[in-house]
Design an enzyme around this catalytic site. Structure first.
Site, PDB file in Angstrom:
ATOM      1  N   ARG A  35       0.296  12.989  -5.514  1.00 17.19           N
ATOM      2  CA  ARG A  35      -0.789  12.577  -4.607  1.00 17.19           C
ATOM      3  C   ARG A  35      -1.605  13.775  -4.140  1.00 17.19           C
ATOM      4  O   ARG A  35      -2.815  13.679  -3.970  1.00 17.19           O
ATOM      5  CB  ARG A  35      -0.207  11.914  -3.368  1.00 17.19           C
ATOM      6  CG  ARG A  35       0.160  10.499  -3.612  1.00 17.19           C
ATOM      7  CD  ARG A  35       0.518   9.859  -2.305  1.00 17.19           C
ATOM      8  NE  ARG A  35       0.800   8.464  -2.555  1.00 17.19           N
ATOM      9  CZ  ARG A  35       1.260   7.633  -1.645  1.00 17.19           C
ATOM     10  NH1 ARG A  35       1.483   8.057  -0.416  1.00 17.19           N
ATOM     11  NH2 ARG A  35       1.487   6.393  -1.937  1.00 17.19           N
ATOM     12  N   LYS A 187       7.705  -8.743  -4.337  1.00 21.12           N
ATOM     13  CA  LYS A 187       7.066  -9.373  -3.168  1.00 21.12           C
ATOM     14  C   LYS A 187       5.970 -10.351  -3.574  1.00 21.12           C
ATOM     15  O   LYS A 187       4.794 -10.020  -3.591  1.00 21.12           O
ATOM     16  CB  LYS A 187       6.514  -8.293  -2.237  1.00 21.12           C
ATOM     17  CG  LYS A 187       7.609  -7.528  -1.533  1.00 21.12           C
ATOM     18  CD  LYS A 187       7.066  -6.334  -0.789  1.00 21.12           C
ATOM     19  CE  LYS A 187       7.811  -5.063  -1.116  1.00 21.12           C
ATOM     20  NZ  LYS A 187       6.951  -3.936  -1.435  1.00 21.12           N
ATOM     21  N   GLY A 340       2.914   1.173  -6.082  1.00 23.37           N
ATOM     22  CA  GLY A 340       3.907   2.238  -6.040  1.00 23.37           C
ATOM     23  C   GLY A 340       5.011   2.089  -7.064  1.00 23.37           C
ATOM     24  O   GLY A 340       5.346   3.050  -7.751  1.00 23.37           O
ATOM     25  N   GLY A 363      -1.172  -0.613  -2.044  1.00 21.57           N
ATOM     26  CA  GLY A 363      -1.555  -1.681  -1.110  1.00 21.57           C
ATOM     27  C   GLY A 363      -3.064  -1.820  -1.024  1.00 21.57           C
ATOM     28  O   GLY A 363      -3.611  -2.930  -1.071  1.00 21.57           O
TER      29      GLY A 363
END
Ligand code: AMP
Length: 382
Positions: A35, A187, A340, A363
């Site tokens: 990152r 999820k 992720g 997200g």
């Protein structure tokens, strides 16, 4: 969206840059620094124009200035990546005047996540210019990602932020076809709105991982002990209906790898169908499904992948995700990976550099695909 070119003359000026340096810290040192590396082009571009940088990032979710969430190791690593001295400023009210300064973890300030106007004002008082290169936090309305923006003279998106947004907009609006979406992970309720968008804009939608379980259950299959989010059942039913399954865009597993527990040394069986016996759980797609999914990947000209196709962290259940990752690495298609855990899977297989675009903001990328407003992005348009 304003770009850094629109900042005008910044020679000798201080630019506050919101970066996403929320990286893993292991034994007091930065672990995977991907990152950080992705933001370096923006920081170098600003420095080449003579700007002095004030870097602002969060790290983890501090409750009370926990020392292990200090950005000290991050400042050290940033110095190595920028070949410059990076001074860490622990006190917002006493920021030194170096070429590159990093504020201490902005979430040490309770006002950050509340988008407190007073904190936004204190941050804005530190620089006339503001650049946001932290796409991964742009779905949050925080003081350093949104509140500060109307209070500075000029603001812009950094190069990474811009490329994240441009890539997703490009595939959602002008994808080369066939356009394939691959949805995995666990999820379901978080991702169902994204799947809904792909049912509109993509040509084929592959489903794997625990995501597949509510779909299989709604279709009347036995799911055994498989992870099946209750809140995912109704959305799965609606998606199947909208799609006109099996005549539509959705593809579900036709065979599975099942185990008696979620662990690397579980007992494992290859199931030729998708009815999971009691006491067993599906943890990966089977070989027939793998072959079908890889064939879809080979046909596609644009591919978006979010979420592992099985419990890839354990070797016996990694084959589905590995097959997808390898097929994506080999194709000439535009390949975009957001999220992720699919990024973690790619890294695990050593294929992180083989895709066209690896999103740093899982997200936020999903929200942008859904069509949800991102406060950090909106603020840069105004
Ligand atoms: P997500 O954050 O939604 O992308 O979920 C990622 C997690 O889903 C990973 O930790 C995987 O181990 C897990 N996962 C993928 N497939 C399965 C499965 N079939 N059953 C249980 N967990 C799974």
């Amino acid at each position: 969206m304003r770009t850094i070119d629109s900042l005008g003359e910044i020679d000798g000026q201080r630019v506050l840059v919101r970066v996403d340096f929320n990286v893993p810290i292991l034994d007091g040192k930065v672990g995977d620094d991907t990152r950080m590396r992705r933001a370096i082009p923006t920081l170098e571009a600003l420095r080449e124009r003579g700007a002095k940088l004030l870097l602002v990032s969060h790290l983890g979710r501090p409750k009370d200035r926990e020392p292990e969430l200090s950005l000290a190791p991050v400042a050290e690593r940033a110095g190595q990546l920028l070949h410059a001295e990076v001074q860490l400023a622990p006190d917002l009210d006493d920021v030194p005047d170096g070429d590159v300064v990093m504020l201490e973890n902005i979430r040490y300030e309770p006002g950050e996540t509340k988008n407190d106007p007073e904190l936004a004002r204190r941050l804005a008082s530190l620089a006339d210019y503001y650049v946001n290169d932290a796409f991964g936090t742009s779905h949050r309305e925080h003081a350093s990602t949104a509140g500060i923006i109307p209070l500075v003279r000029r603001s812009a998106a950094g190069l990474l932020f811009q490329s994240e947004v441009d890539t997703i907009r490009l595939i959602m609006n002008h994808a080369d076809r066939p356009f394939l979406a691959i949805m995995g992970g666990a999820k379901v309720s978080d991702k169902i709105a994204v799947m809904d968008r792909f049912l509109d804009v993509a040509d084929v939608v592959l489903v794997g991982g625990a995501m597949a379980t509510p779909f299989l259950k709604v279709l009347g299959h036995e799911i055994g002990e498989g992870l099946c989010e209750e809140a995912g059942l109704e959305p799965a039913r609606r998606a199947l209906e909208k799609d006109g399954y099996p005549g539509g865009k959705l593809r579900l597993p036709v065979d599975l790898v099942v185990a008696d527990s979620f662990s690397g040394d579980a007992e494992v069986q290859i199931l030729p169908g998708v009815d999971v016996p009691d006491g067993w759980m599906q943890l990966d797609i089977g070989s027939k499904t793998r072959t079908e999914y890889v064939a879809e990947i080979r046909k596609a000209r644009t591919i978006f992948w979010n979420g592992p196709i099985g419990a890839f962290e354990h070797k016996p259940f990694a084959a589905g995700s590995l097959a997808v990752a390898q097929a994506m690495a080999q194709t000439e298609a535009t390949t975009v990976v957001g999220g992720g855990d699919s990024a973690a899977a790619l890294a695990e297989f050593g294929l992180a550099h083989s895709v066209t675009h690896l999103s740093t903001g899982g997200g936020a990328a999903l929200k942008l695909i859904e069509g949800t407003t991102l406060p950090g992005l909106e603020a840069l348009k105004a």
